[in-house]
Every structure is written in C-alpha cells, then in structure tokens.
Scaffold this motif. Structure first.
Motif, mmCIF file in Angstrom:
data_model
loop_
_atom_site.group_PDB
_atom_site.id
_atom_site.type_symbol
_atom_site.label_atom_id
_atom_site.label_comp_id
_atom_site.label_asym_id
_atom_site.label_seq_id
_atom_site.Cartn_x
_atom_site.Cartn_y
_atom_site.Cartn_z
ATOM 1 N N ILE A 65 -9.929 -1.465 -32.997
ATOM 2 C CA ILE A 65 -10.653 -1.222 -31.749
ATOM 3 C C ILE A 65 -12.145 -1.336 -32.012
ATOM 4 C CG2 ILE A 65 -11.207 0.553 -30.029
ATOM 5 C CD1 ILE A 65 -8.316 1.596 -30.452
ATOM 6 N N ASP A 66 -12.842 -2.053 -31.154
ATOM 7 C CA ASP A 66 -14.298 -2.162 -31.255
ATOM 8 C C ASP A 66 -14.902 -0.784 -30.997
ATOM 9 O OD1 ASP A 66 -16.990 -2.740 -31.092
ATOM 10 O OD2 ASP A 66 -16.804 -4.221 -29.488
ATOM 11 N N PRO A 67 -15.651 -0.209 -31.946
ATOM 12 C CA PRO A 67 -16.229 1.116 -31.696
ATOM 13 C C PRO A 67 -17.233 1.112 -30.546
ATOM 14 C CG PRO A 67 -17.120 0.155 -33.704
ATOM 15 C CD PRO A 67 -15.994 -0.732 -33.278
ATOM 16 N N TYR A 68 -17.701 -0.078 -30.156
ATOM 17 C CA TYR A 68 -18.631 -0.203 -29.029
ATOM 18 C C TYR A 68 -17.934 -0.587 -27.725
ATOM 19 C CZ TYR A 68 -22.977 0.247 -31.719
ATOM 20 O OH TYR A 68 -24.032 0.727 -32.473
ATOM 21 N N ALA A 69 -16.610 -0.663 -27.735
ATOM 22 C CA ALA A 69 -15.881 -1.055 -26.526
ATOM 23 C C ALA A 69 -16.149 -0.060 -25.404
ATOM 24 C CB ALA A 69 -14.387 -1.142 -26.809
ATOM 25 N N ARG A 70 -16.517 -0.575 -24.248
ATOM 26 C CA ARG A 70 -16.823 0.300 -23.117
ATOM 27 C C ARG A 70 -15.597 0.669 -22.306
ATOM 28 N NH1 ARG A 70 -21.566 -1.895 -24.580
ATOM 29 N NH2 ARG A 70 -23.507 -0.904 -23.857
ATOM 30 N N ALA A 71 -14.468 0.059 -22.615
ATOM 31 C CA ALA A 71 -13.203 0.410 -21.951
ATOM 32 C C ALA A 71 -12.048 -0.053 -22.829
ATOM 33 C CB ALA A 71 -13.115 -0.241 -20.569
ATOM 34 N N LEU A 72 -10.918 0.668 -22.719
ATOM 35 C CA LEU A 72 -9.670 0.295 -23.388
ATOM 36 C C LEU A 72 -8.590 0.106 -22.331
ATOM 37 C CD1 LEU A 72 -9.608 2.787 -26.410
ATOM 38 C CD2 LEU A 72 -10.595 0.489 -26.318
ATOM 39 N N ASP A 73 -7.574 -0.686 -22.654
ATOM 40 C CA ASP A 73 -6.546 -0.966 -21.647
ATOM 41 C C ASP A 73 -5.391 0.030 -21.671
ATOM 42 O OD1 ASP A 73 -5.165 -1.737 -23.916
ATOM 43 O OD2 ASP A 73 -4.656 -3.744 -23.200
ATOM 44 N N ALA A 74 -5.418 1.010 -22.587
ATOM 45 C CA ALA A 74 -4.340 2.009 -22.656
ATOM 46 C C ALA A 74 -4.822 3.193 -23.482
ATOM 47 C CB ALA A 74 -3.084 1.409 -23.271
ATOM 48 N N LYS A 75 -4.114 4.305 -23.373
ATOM 49 C CA LYS A 75 -4.427 5.440 -24.227
ATOM 50 C C LYS A 75 -3.958 5.153 -25.650
ATOM 51 C CE LYS A 75 -0.237 8.216 -23.440
ATOM 52 N NZ LYS A 75 0.272 9.534 -23.011
ATOM 53 N N ILE A 76 -4.473 5.925 -26.597
ATOM 54 C CA ILE A 76 -4.179 5.689 -28.011
ATOM 55 C C ILE A 76 -3.195 6.745 -28.498
ATOM 56 C CG2 ILE A 76 -5.191 5.279 -30.282
ATOM 57 C CD1 ILE A 76 -7.936 5.149 -28.860
#
Length: 672
Positions: A91-102
C-alpha cells in the motif's frame, strides 16, 4: 500502458498534465514496480526515475480512481534491517484512499528466515489515485481558553442513537448528522476529538479470535480515511462531516498514531513500510530486531528524514485537504525521540512542528508517554503543544474516592498543574484535564466497579489498567453525587477540559476498561436511556465555565498580589475560613478545601473579567464552611444540581458530602 520519468515531488500519486505522477521514498530499494489494477488484471511498470531516495514515474492517460500498489525489490537481509519481498503488494503510504478495509490474511506474511513467495495482491486493498484539492475551510478557530473537548469514537458515537437514520449510523455522515450536532451544541462543547480515522488493520491476533480492531490504533494508510466508516467516496464524506461540524461551531481534532504501524514485529504482515524500506522507517536494534517502545511490536523512526517527511506531509494533508483543526498524538514521547533514542525537547519532529507555518497554527495535544526508557514525559513538551494530564485524572479520582492525603495534590490540579507546565512561557491551557478517556473506565463504570471486567477481550482479563482508582458504590444516589463532583472538578479547573463521549448520559461498558476490540454493544455508546438530568448538569457546568473567565485563564496562578487591588490571585481556605498552613496540607485526613480565584497577577487588569470565584470541594462528610467576606452568589451546588442561582447573604454554607459549590462576586476594588 507506458511510463515516463515523471518527477520526484510530491510523494504519492498526483493527477495532472494528462496523467498521474507516482513517487515513492525508499533509500535502500534496488528497483520499484508500480502495479496498476484494471478489470483485465495487474500491469507492472518499473519506475524509471530516481532522485536520491525517491523513485518516480509518470503514466500518461491514467485518471483519478485508478487502483494501484507497489512491489519493491531489494535485499532480503533481516540482520541488516532489509526485508524486501516483491511477492508482496504494498500500500502506498501516501495513498489518499483505499478501495477496501485492511484485514489480516495469511498471504500478507513476509516470511521468517526466507521470503514468503505467495503473491498477496488478492488480499491487499488497492491504493486509489485521488484528486488533490485544498478547499477554503471556514474554521471556528476557538482559542484554547474557550475550548471544551469531547472525545468520541467515529462509529460508536452513533451506532445505537435512535434519531440517527439507520443507514447513517457508524459513518462519517452519521457522526455529523443533526441529532449529534444538536446534542453537542446543547452541551456547549467546542471540539470533537475523534479516535483514529485513517485506514487501519484488523490484525491477526484479533482476527483469529473472531474480533476486530475497534479503536483503530493499528495504522497503515496514514492519508486515507478508514473505508469502513463511509460509502463510495470516503474523502468527500469526511470533508462534508468536517464542514457540518464547522458550521455548528465545533472544531475537529484527530487522534493520530505515528509511533508505530500495524505491521507489528517480525511475526507481523508486510503491508506497506516494511516492504518499502524497513531499515529507514522503523527503529531497529542489533541484528535488525525491532525496537518496541510502543507495546505494539515496532516503533517508527522519526529521526529518519523519510519517516519524518511522511508524518509532516500527512499532518498538512489532514489540515489543508481534509479541514481538521488539530491533532492528539498517541504515545507522543515516541515522536520526541531523537537519533540516540532518548526523548528530547528538540527532537526532529518537535523542531519540525515548531517551524511549520501550517501545523503550528492548529491545536496540538501530546499523550506524553510511551513504554520505552524515559518515556513518561508529562510536562516536557514545548509550546505549542498541550498535553493529556494523567496526574489530573488520578489525583481527582483518588481525592473523591476518599484516599488519604490527596487534598494538596488535588489543589495543584485545580490550579492548572503549574509545577508540571509552567516553564518556557507555556500557558495554563497546556494541561488537558480529564477524568476518563477511551482507554479506561467510563465515568459510570468508575463509580460502579472496583475492578475491571475485560473477559470479552479474550485475554483472561489480563489486559487493561489495574490502577483505576475506582469504587463500586452500591447506592445510585452516591454514584450520581460522585459523578457530579468529578465532572465539576474537571470542567471548572484551570486548563482545558476533555469529556469522554457518553459520560454525560451515564454510558457503561459493563466494567470493560479496554474495549479496543469491542465493535459491539460493549464499545458503542448506549443511547437507549440517556440520563437527561446529567446532560443538563454538564451543560450547566460548561456554561458556567464559559461565563466566568477566571475559570479558564491562560496565565498560571501563583498566589501573587495583583497590582490593581493588592489581593492575591489564588487564596486557599480551610472550612473555618483560615488559610491552610504546611501542617494542614500534610494532614492525611483533610477532605475539604476552598479556593478563591481572581484574574492572574501576572496579566493585565480585567483580562479574566472583574470578579472572584470561590470553589468549595468536599470529599468528606457534610460540613459547614465559612465564606470569604463579601456578597456572594451561589452559582452551583452539585448536591442540588437543579437548584437555581441564588444570592447568598449568610457567612457560611452547608456542604453536602461528595459535593462542590461554586460562588461568584464582583471584586469591590474593580467595580466601575
């Protein structure tokens, strides 16, 4: 799909110029693959550009909404701190959104003595390319002296609220729905402090027990709002929540976790930083072992420029893009550790905050401890930080429980804990005063249980604090009296009060003082039968605080004579009316104390209003107490919470057991 060199700044995925620029920081990687996910599968593109530790590339034609991750190549040499494993999607630590919970799954494991070659792409949420906007936020901007904080869980606050529509409960939209806003406006709080809001991990320990990480203190996606609290557009739903709070005059403070990540120790998964550059982002000891000063298995290394930049960029993102007004830093002593590992007043993180033009203007609150050497750092943080004052919590609890010899300690807390915070020009608002917080008993449980009851956590009741300074009071009236006395002490003391959500309605967690894994009726606030009388009482306390500036000063009170009238700004009194002598303060049986408060001698005349306030705090049996000379108005008697204000002409007052009385009068020398 092709890739061009792109640029190294900013880090993360940045749309523009007909495509998306990608930049990832890894000082020890040998190659970085950008992985784009579409309906047809995964496309891998090696980032062609490098500028120092920054790997970068530009993908023409790519748009916001694109799903991606990284595979990072390098040495597998744990003894040197390197754990590169390109089989693991990161996961990109700078990602501003994810498509699902982890949620932990076995293919996330990186390997022990050798790399685990299972491809983790199917079980890793994908980072989402997001538009980058910086709206013009209309912030309430309350001063610290005006601030009253309400600590709440983003989901648990609304899950059982009957007036919040069912489809909004547990979501950002429900958090700022009108029933919640109306309740907070009615109380008079000025800021809501939310437990972690960024994307976090349901870790293996909990998943295998059939539990989940309810509190959220296992961060992975530092920039991304937690997906489970929203619908299709987490970022916009979060921003709209903030706008609604701002419109209601309420600031938004986030509880942020930069002391560790959810990747844990060597037994934990590979989700992001471990696979990107383990040796840069984590503090490591001999043979590459993780240094654990947080109790979670790892410690972020903010003495490293890459880790520090990640944190600083993240904080500015939440302020500028998401509209938040401040931060509470979990285990902040870890953030104050320098290159030597010692807690330092001029650690890189603290220095960076002090000079940052964005962050030095928002509210900053430190939880001033961790479990490492020298980790209890209460009073040690520099301006502009305020700090959670656990001494206030413990001393107030012990005084009202009737513990011997606590009156002197309580007096220090009521006066703002100057011996802890009055240094280097720090204000009295440096102390954030609380009786309860998410971590521990609720107020109702504090007066209902003598011991914790954490069996639902699956750890045989071993987890959670044992030193709760609580008492199992059998009489509901005694419980109510204790709660009112504790609340009055907190809200009327110098410093900044913080109320735990649900305490004002009598919420209980059935004695669980560590509900971190209880995403159910134990951890949720129970709105089925709110204590309306207690709600009105808390509202009244907050209004008294707002109406009387002497109760919320920014300067410390040191019993010094004021130039304008020759009267000391702080005068302590025993029940007969005289001032306590050293032997009185040392009397272990002293249970009742009074304090006369005026504007600070070291401040301008009138800075805290033109009045005196007299507080009487009685943890002992019913007694009589003399009043200082003058014409007083009784503002509040916690033993008679519904009684109206009244003019008081008698020379003494009757104090019920376990009660607080509040008097006020204009100071004759200041009347104009």
């Amino acid at each position: 799909m092709k890739i061009e060199s792109g640029r190294p700044d900013p880090l993360g995925a940045t749309p523009g110029d007909g495509g998306v620029n990608f930049a990832l920081a890894s000082a020890h990687a040998e190659a970085v693959e950008l992985c784009i996910f579409t309906k047809t599968g995964e496309t891998r593109l090696e980032l062609p550009g490098r500028a120092g530790p920054i790997w970068h590339g530009f993908v023409p034609g790519l748009k916001p909404g694109a799903r991606y991750g990284y595979r990072v190549h390098g040495k597998w040499a744990p003894e040197e701190g390197h754990r590169f494993n390109p089989a693991k999607l990161l996961i990109d630590p700078y990602a501003r959104a994810l498509d699902a919970k982890i949620t932990w799954q076995a293919p996330m494991q990186p390997g022990k003595t050798k790399p685990d070659r299972r491809n983790s792409a199917e079980v890793i949420p994908k980072s989402l390319v997001s538009e980058i906007v910086q709206p013009d936020w209309q912030r309430p901007r309350h001063s610290w002296t005006e601030t009253v904080i309400y600590e709440a869980h983003p989901k648990g606050l609304t899950m059982t609220h009957p007036d919040v529509p069912a489809e909004l409960r547990g979501r950002w939209t429900g958090l700022a729905s009108e029933p919640i806003l109306a309740h907070l406006r009615n109380l008079g709080v000025t800021a809501i402090e939310l437990l972690p809001t960024c994307a976090y991990l349901d870790d293996r320990f909990l998943v295998e027990k059939g539990l989940s990480n309810y509190w959220g203190y296992q961060p992975i996606g530092f920039f991304a709002p937690e997906p489970r609290y929203s619908g299709a557009d987490p970022r916009e739903e979060f921003r709209e929540m903030v706008r609604r709070f701002h419109a209601a005059g309420i600031e938004v403070i986030l509880d942020v976790v930069f002391n560790h990540t959810g990747e844990g120790d060597t037994r934990g998964p590979m989700l992001s930083l471990r696979g990107i550059d383990n040796a840069s982002y984590y503090r490591l000891g001999p043979e590459g072992a993780y240094i654990d000063e947080t109790g979670t298995g790892n410690t972020l290394n903010l003495a490293n420029p890459l880790a520090l930049r990640l944190v600083m960029d993240c904080l500015r993102h939440w302020v500028e893009e998401m509209g938040v007004d401040g931060f509470r830093f979990d285990l902040a002593a870890t953030l104050a550790r320098g290159a030597s590992g010692a807690v330092e007043p001029h650690a890189p993180f603290l220095t960076a905050i002090a000079q940052d033009p964005v962050l030095r203007e928002v509210k900053l609150i430190a939880e001033p401890w961790d479990i490492g050497p020298g980790g209890y750092y209460l009073g040690g943080f520099p301006h502009p930080f305020s700090e959670w004052n656990d001494r206030f919590r413990d001393d107030a609890r012990r005084f009202w429980r009737g513990d011997r010899g606590m009156t002197g300690d309580l007096a220090r807390r009521v006066a703002g804990s100057a011996e802890l915070f009055d240094q280097h020009g720090r204000p009295a608002t440096a102390s954030v005063n609380f009786i309860t917080a998410h971590d521990g008993f609720t107020l109702q449980d504090l007066v209902s249980f003598g011991e914790k009851h954490n069996h639902a956590n699956g750890e045989n009741n071993r987890d959670g604090h044992d030193a709760n300074y609580s008492e199992a009071l059998a009489d509901p009236q005694a419980q109510a009296a204790r709660k009112r006395a504790l609340l009055a002490t907190m809200i009327l003391s110098q410093g900044v009060p913080m109320l735990l959500a649900g305490d004002e309605i009598g919420n209980s967690q059935s004695g669980n003082n560590n509900a971190y894994a209880q995403d159910n009726e134990i951890g949720w606030i129970d709105w089925t039968a709110p204590d309306e009388g207690l709600i009105s009482f808390v509202k009244r306390l907050i209004q008294i605080r707002k109406d009387h500036k002497v109760l919320r000063q920014c300067r410390f009170l040191h019993a010094l004579e004021r130039k304008q009238d020759g009267i000391r700004d702080l005068i302590w009194r025993l029940c007969p009316g005289g001032e306590p002598q050293p032997n009185d303060w040392n009397d272990p049986e002293l249970r009742c104390i009074g304090v006369e408060i005026r504007g600070a001698a070291e401040g301008p005349a009138g800075d805290a209003g033109y009045e005196a306030v007299y507080l009487l705090l009685n943890a002992g049996p019913t007694c009589k107490a003399a009043l200082p000379n003058g014409q007083w108005t009784l503002l509040l008697d916690t033993a008679r919470p519904e009684a109206a204000e009244e003019q008081f002409s008698a020379a003494e007052t009757c104090l019920a057991a376990q009660s607080v009385q509040v008097f006020t009068r204009a100071t004759p020398q200041e009347t104009s």
